[in-house]
Write a protein that holds these residues in place. Sequence first.
Motif, PDB file in Angstrom:
ATOM      1  N   GLN A   1       3.906  11.571  26.151  1.00 16.96           N
ATOM      2  CA  GLN A   1       3.209  10.818  25.106  1.00 16.96           C
ATOM      3  C   GLN A   1       4.213  10.441  24.025  1.00 16.96           C
ATOM      4  O   GLN A   1       5.137  11.193  23.728  1.00 16.96           O
ATOM      5  CB  GLN A   1       2.102  11.690  24.477  1.00 16.96           C
ATOM      6  N   THR A   2       3.999   9.255  23.440  1.00 15.93           N
ATOM      7  CA  THR A   2       4.889   8.831  22.363  1.00 15.93           C
ATOM      8  C   THR A   2       4.268   9.172  21.016  1.00 15.93           C
ATOM      9  O   THR A   2       3.055   9.099  20.849  1.00 15.93           O
ATOM     10  CB  THR A   2       5.140   7.305  22.389  1.00 15.93           C
ATOM     11  N   VAL A   3       5.151   9.561  20.102  1.00 18.73           N
ATOM     12  CA  VAL A   3       4.669   9.912  18.769  1.00 18.73           C
ATOM     13  C   VAL A   3       5.397   9.044  17.751  1.00 18.73           C
ATOM     14  O   VAL A   3       6.624   9.016  17.710  1.00 18.73           O
ATOM     15  CB  VAL A   3       4.930  11.396  18.444  1.00 18.73           C
ATOM     16  N   LEU A   4       4.609   8.346  16.919  1.00 13.91           N
ATOM     17  CA  LEU A   4       5.213   7.518  15.876  1.00 13.91           C
ATOM     18  C   LEU A   4       4.884   8.138  14.529  1.00 13.91           C
ATOM     19  O   LEU A   4       3.728   8.469  14.264  1.00 13.91           O
ATOM     20  CB  LEU A   4       4.627   6.104  15.916  1.00 13.91           C
ATOM     21  N   ILE A   5       5.911   8.290  13.707  1.00 15.17           N
ATOM     22  CA  ILE A   5       5.672   8.885  12.389  1.00 15.17           C
ATOM     23  C   ILE A   5       6.028   7.866  11.323  1.00 15.17           C
ATOM     24  O   ILE A   5       7.104   7.266  11.351  1.00 15.17           O
ATOM     25  CB  ILE A   5       6.542  10.145  12.183  1.00 15.17           C
ATOM     26  N   SER A   6       5.104   7.666  10.400  1.00 16.58           N
ATOM     27  CA  SER A   6       5.382   6.724   9.310  1.00 16.58           C
ATOM     28  C   SER A   6       4.916   7.334   8.002  1.00 16.58           C
ATOM     29  O   SER A   6       3.731   7.592   7.799  1.00 16.58           O
ATOM     30  CB  SER A   6       4.637   5.417   9.600  1.00 16.58           C
ATOM     31  N   VAL A   7       5.890   7.612   7.134  1.00 13.39           N
ATOM     32  CA  VAL A   7       5.548   8.219   5.848  1.00 13.39           C
ATOM     33  C   VAL A   7       5.932   7.240   4.743  1.00 13.39           C
ATOM     34  O   VAL A   7       7.029   6.692   4.756  1.00 13.39           O
ATOM     35  CB  VAL A   7       6.286   9.556   5.651  1.00 13.39           C
ATOM     36  N   HIS A   8       5.022   7.037   3.801  1.00 12.85           N
ATOM     37  CA  HIS A   8       5.258   6.119   2.684  1.00 12.85           C
ATOM     38  C   HIS A   8       6.599   6.449   2.019  1.00 12.85           C
ATOM     39  O   HIS A   8       6.832   7.589   1.640  1.00 12.85           O
ATOM     40  CB  HIS A   8       4.116   6.286   1.679  1.00 12.85           C
ATOM     41  N   PRO A   9       7.468   5.463   1.890  1.00 14.45           N
ATOM     42  CA  PRO A   9       8.816   5.754   1.383  1.00 14.45           C
ATOM     43  C   PRO A   9       8.844   6.245  -0.062  1.00 14.45           C
ATOM     44  O   PRO A   9       9.703   7.040  -0.432  1.00 14.45           O
ATOM     45  CB  PRO A   9       9.531   4.404   1.508  1.00 14.45           C
TER      46      PRO A   9
ATOM     47  N   PHE B   1       0.506   8.871  10.077  1.00  9.53           N
ATOM     48  CA  PHE B   1       0.665   7.891   9.014  1.00  9.53           C
ATOM     49  C   PHE B   1       0.328   8.568   7.690  1.00  9.53           C
ATOM     50  O   PHE B   1      -0.778   9.055   7.507  1.00  9.53           O
ATOM     51  CB  PHE B   1      -0.292   6.725   9.311  1.00  9.53           C
ATOM     52  N   VAL B   2       1.306   8.606   6.781  1.00  9.76           N
ATOM     53  CA  VAL B   2       1.070   9.269   5.493  1.00  9.76           C
ATOM     54  C   VAL B   2       1.245   8.253   4.375  1.00  9.76           C
ATOM     55  O   VAL B   2       2.283   7.593   4.281  1.00  9.76           O
ATOM     56  CB  VAL B   2       2.057  10.429   5.280  1.00  9.76           C
ATOM     57  N   SER B   3       0.224   8.123   3.545  1.00 11.32           N
ATOM     58  CA  SER B   3       0.312   7.107   2.489  1.00 11.32           C
ATOM     59  C   SER B   3      -0.388   7.585   1.225  1.00 11.32           C
ATOM     60  O   SER B   3      -1.078   8.592   1.227  1.00 11.32           O
ATOM     61  CB  SER B   3      -0.351   5.821   2.971  1.00 11.32           C
ATOM     62  N   LYS B   4      -0.246   6.780   0.176  1.00 11.27           N
ATOM     63  CA  LYS B   4      -0.910   7.085  -1.092  1.00 11.27           C
ATOM     64  C   LYS B   4      -2.237   6.349  -1.125  1.00 11.27           C
ATOM     65  O   LYS B   4      -2.346   5.217  -0.652  1.00 11.27           O
ATOM     66  CB  LYS B   4      -0.067   6.563  -2.261  1.00 11.27           C
ATOM     67  N   LYS B   5      -3.247   7.012  -1.699  1.00  6.35           N
ATOM     68  CA  LYS B   5      -4.526   6.311  -1.880  1.00  6.35           C
ATOM     69  C   LYS B   5      -5.116   6.799  -3.188  1.00  6.35           C
ATOM     70  O   LYS B   5      -5.701   7.878  -3.245  1.00  6.35           O
ATOM     71  CB  LYS B   5      -5.450   6.629  -0.699  1.00  6.35           C
ATOM     72  N   GLY B   6      -4.894   6.014  -4.246  1.00  7.66           N
ATOM     73  CA  GLY B   6      -5.410   6.442  -5.550  1.00  7.66           C
ATOM     74  C   GLY B   6      -4.668   7.686  -6.000  1.00  7.66           C
ATOM     75  O   GLY B   6      -3.436   7.722  -6.031  1.00  7.66           O
ATOM     76  N   ASP B   7      -5.436   8.726  -6.294  1.00  6.02           N
ATOM     77  CA  ASP B   7      -4.805   9.950  -6.775  1.00  6.02           C
ATOM     78  C   ASP B   7      -4.430  10.905  -5.647  1.00  6.02           C
ATOM     79  O   ASP B   7      -4.039  12.033  -5.907  1.00  6.02           O
ATOM     80  CB  ASP B   7      -5.768  10.706  -7.712  1.00  6.02           C
ATOM     81  N   ASP B   8      -4.640  10.453  -4.418  1.00  4.65           N
ATOM     82  CA  ASP B   8      -4.415  11.362  -3.304  1.00  4.65           C
ATOM     83  C   ASP B   8      -3.324  10.857  -2.382  1.00  4.65           C
ATOM     84  O   ASP B   8      -3.012   9.669  -2.351  1.00  4.65           O
ATOM     85  CB  ASP B   8      -5.704  11.493  -2.462  1.00  4.65           C
ATOM     86  N   VAL B   9      -2.783  11.795  -1.614  1.00 10.82           N
ATOM     87  CA  VAL B   9      -1.917  11.394  -0.508  1.00 10.82           C
ATOM     88  C   VAL B   9      -2.696  11.689   0.767  1.00 10.82           C
ATOM     89  O   VAL B   9      -3.251  12.772   0.947  1.00 10.82           O
ATOM     90  CB  VAL B   9      -0.564  12.135  -0.553  1.00 10.82           C
ATOM     91  N   VAL B  10      -2.818  10.678   1.597  1.00 11.54           N
ATOM     92  CA  VAL B  10      -3.652  10.783   2.793  1.00 11.54           C
ATOM     93  C   VAL B  10      -2.776  10.775   4.033  1.00 11.54           C
ATOM     94  O   VAL B  10      -1.906   9.924   4.186  1.00 11.54           O
ATOM     95  CB  VAL B  10      -4.649   9.604   2.865  1.00 11.54           C
ATOM     96  N   SER B  11      -3.026  11.759   4.908  1.00 16.83           N
ATOM     97  CA  SER B  11      -2.298  11.815   6.174  1.00 16.83           C
ATOM     98  C   SER B  11      -3.268  11.510   7.298  1.00 16.83           C
ATOM     99  O   SER B  11      -4.359  12.077   7.344  1.00 16.83           O
ATOM    100  CB  SER B  11      -1.722  13.221   6.387  1.00 16.83           C
ATOM    101  N   ARG B  12      -2.863  10.631   8.194  1.00 16.64           N
ATOM    102  CA  ARG B  12      -3.732  10.279   9.312  1.00 16.64           C
ATOM    103  C   ARG B  12      -3.016  10.552  10.628  1.00 16.64           C
ATOM    104  O   ARG B  12      -1.858  10.208  10.795  1.00 16.64           O
ATOM    105  CB  ARG B  12      -4.092   8.791   9.261  1.00 16.64           C
ATOM    106  N   VAL B  13      -3.727  11.197  11.551  1.00 15.57           N
ATOM    107  CA  VAL B  13      -3.186  11.413  12.892  1.00 15.57           C
ATOM    108  C   VAL B  13      -4.105  10.683  13.861  1.00 15.57           C
ATOM    109  O   VAL B  13      -5.277  11.025  13.982  1.00 15.57           O
ATOM    110  CB  VAL B  13      -3.138  12.924  13.230  1.00 15.57           C
ATOM    111  N   THR B  14      -3.557   9.669  14.490  1.00 18.81           N
ATOM    112  CA  THR B  14      -4.379   8.832  15.373  1.00 18.81           C
ATOM    113  C   THR B  14      -3.915   8.971  16.809  1.00 18.81           C
ATOM    114  O   THR B  14      -2.716   8.989  17.082  1.00 18.81           O
ATOM    115  CB  THR B  14      -4.243   7.347  14.966  1.00 18.81           C
ATOM    116  N   ASP B  15      -4.896   9.066  17.713  1.00 18.03           N
ATOM    117  CA  ASP B  15      -4.537   9.067  19.133  1.00 18.03           C
ATOM    118  C   ASP B  15      -5.430   8.071  19.866  1.00 18.03           C
ATOM    119  O   ASP B  15      -6.449   7.627  19.328  1.00 18.03           O
ATOM    120  CB  ASP B  15      -4.707  10.476  19.732  1.00 18.03           C
ATOM    121  N   ASN B  16      -5.011   7.743  21.097  1.00 18.21           N
ATOM    122  CA  ASN B  16      -5.860   6.863  21.904  1.00 18.21           C
ATOM    123  C   ASN B  16      -6.406   7.656  23.094  1.00 18.21           C
ATOM    124  O   ASN B  16      -6.322   7.245  24.242  1.00 18.21           O
ATOM    125  CB  ASN B  16      -5.100   5.606  22.357  1.00 18.21           C
ATOM    126  N   GLY B  17      -6.939   8.797  22.760  1.00 11.85           N
ATOM    127  CA  GLY B  17      -7.370   9.737  23.798  1.00 11.85           C
ATOM    128  C   GLY B  17      -8.857   9.692  24.082  1.00 11.85           C
ATOM    129  O   GLY B  17      -9.510   8.648  23.984  1.00 11.85           O
TER     130      GLY B  17
END
Lengths: 138, 582
Positions: B443-451, B487-503
């Motif tokens: 399986q491939t894993v892509l990681i993207s964190v807000h710079p 995928f880790v990003s900012k959303k308002g006052d929070d930092v949100v981490s998302r783990v998505t799969d196509n399973g």
Amino acid sequence: MTDKKITIMVLEDETILLHAIQKKLEFSGLNVIPCTGAKEALDYLKNSEDTPDAIWLDFYLKEMNGMEFVLELKKNENWAKIPVVVVSNSASDQKVKTMLALGVKKYLLKAEYRLDDIIQKIVDVVENNCLNKNEAGC
Amino acid sequence: MKSETRRWTILIFLSFIILGSGVFFILYLVNSGNSFFIDASQIYWIAAAIFLIWVSIISIYIFSSSLKEKIILSENNEEMFRNVFNFNSNAIIITDLECHILKWNKVSEDLFGYSETEVVGHPIGEFIPTEKECNISEILGHIWEVEIKNKNEKTFVAEISATSIRLKNGNFTSFIIRDISERKKIEGSLAAKASELDNSQKAIINVLEDVEKEKAQSEALLSGIGDAVVALDNNFNIIFINKVFEEQFGWNSGELIGNNFYSLIKAENNKGELLGEEERPFYLSLKSGNKVTTSVSNPYYFIKKDGTKFPAATTVTPVKVKDIVIGAIGVYRDIAHEIEVDKMKSEFVSLVSHQLRTPLSAMRWYAEMLLNGDAGKLTDDQTDFIENIYKSNERMINLVNSLLNISRIESGRIIIEPKPTDLKGLIDEVMSEVKVKFDEKQQTVLISVHPDLGPINLDPKLIFQVYKNLLTNANKYTPDHGQIEIFVSKKGDDVVSRVTDNGYGISKKDQPKIFEKFHRAENILKLETDGTGLGLYLAKAIVESSGGQIGFESEENKGTTFWFSLPIKGVAPQKGEVSLTN
């Protein structure tokens, strides 16, 4: 490095585990001094001229706990030099911090590691120690 | 009166003149001697004649003056009558006994719009709608109201009364009609107001009844609460206690009400040190205006009247009226039993820690050695069997670890030690542990964190677990060659981490229970029996203890995204006693 086998003193109060550790260490080509309790270990140290190259220490022992044992070790200048690796079943942050502050080289949680990994880590510690000390016999 | 005196004056004057003249005439006749030769009897006749003349003249005068008066009076009367008739404020209609109109006053003209000449002779029924026949005996003496439309199409409400008039020239009926439209309007609004008042009164009575009922209910509730309740004013004087409070603290209400709370109720911490007022919950609550609680893990021990102590969980809530704190209510729950249970729980946890793990470690290490060939080469079957032993053992170790972690989190004893942590670094650490699993399934894993995401204050050991759980789930529940994204990003006052799969996704049926302990979704149970069902429960507990939220979106056979948020400003530290195990 010499041909002399590395000697590890193992303090583990659970015999079944002590046996596994001993076996594995031997399979890995190391000498083992098995002890089920702190008293046994201290007696051995008192009566022996050689000091082990490292001590594999379980935290919870019969007569005294790991911390007390390390403090005992420190009382003797020779013994204080022996690198100690704590391999225990439980590790609260508090315990780990205290032990590391006392000079313990590593604190490993039994459940997290394969036996051969632990042994490798201990061997690394011994070798690092040797390199640092540059003692004869290393 | 003046005319009277005038009359009398004239009468006396006339009498005087006539009688005087007569007397002089007689005297003249008597004194004039024989020219007329009048004897005594003739004098009497002359006197009588003079007297008669006097009487006649006086009578004529009286009659004519009284006649004149009568005429004037009668004229005055008529004028008076006419004025009264016309300028009365009521409409007056005079009819004959068959209700034909004979007279119709000015007010009637104004009210009805018809002049007198137009109506005279017409039956009154033409102008006043009435069901009554012109039956005089029925009409008389009654007052009735009717709506009348006048000549100008204007309607008004009239009050009509009828009386009979007996005159020399016949019997008549007089109708008096009053325009009571105004009165009716006022009556109407008065009636409405009265009914409003009546309703208000009824409503007030209802409210009072409800308040009475509520008061009774509250009292019943308060006395039914199993916990001790006390209310203080903002000077720490006791204004209310319930029965349980009396029983638990050992004081009776007479000794308590009105007195300073702290002078009577002392408390210690769990080290036995007496607590100062500034450490007590009521003080803190009244000062800050916020709710203050103590907990099972940090109990206060309250000292009863007899000097014995008991541990209590306290909740003090301030009472505010328009944002001003006027007092506070405290509820005390005796937690001696809970502390006992908690003690048993921690003993159990350490028991599990030590006693269960030792054999688990032993099995693991021996299996390891066998598989390593340390005890000799194994046949294929032997290898296979021991691998299975090893795997089962792994599962048990994981289960024990998870159970221990859950037990620790639930007891609130987990240490949360936030440090500034780089999320990308943390994720990399997790990946280094689990990468092998992804490789196994290609399986491939892509990681993207807000710079721009700087380090966040969080406990790395705990959040490590969260990422690890989400990633191992993504790996387990996605087939080979699947794709996982972090995928880790900012959303308002929070930092949100998302783990998505196509399973495999989560079915609608399983979605509500996904965070429950031991829950494993139906669709993956068939495919992958390995799994404790505790990973998400644990992740949720960690995220929520850290002040964040966790959630997911999923569609069966399409894929799943699990996300969790943490406050950017950081996680609050928590003093605890234990950490989680990996």
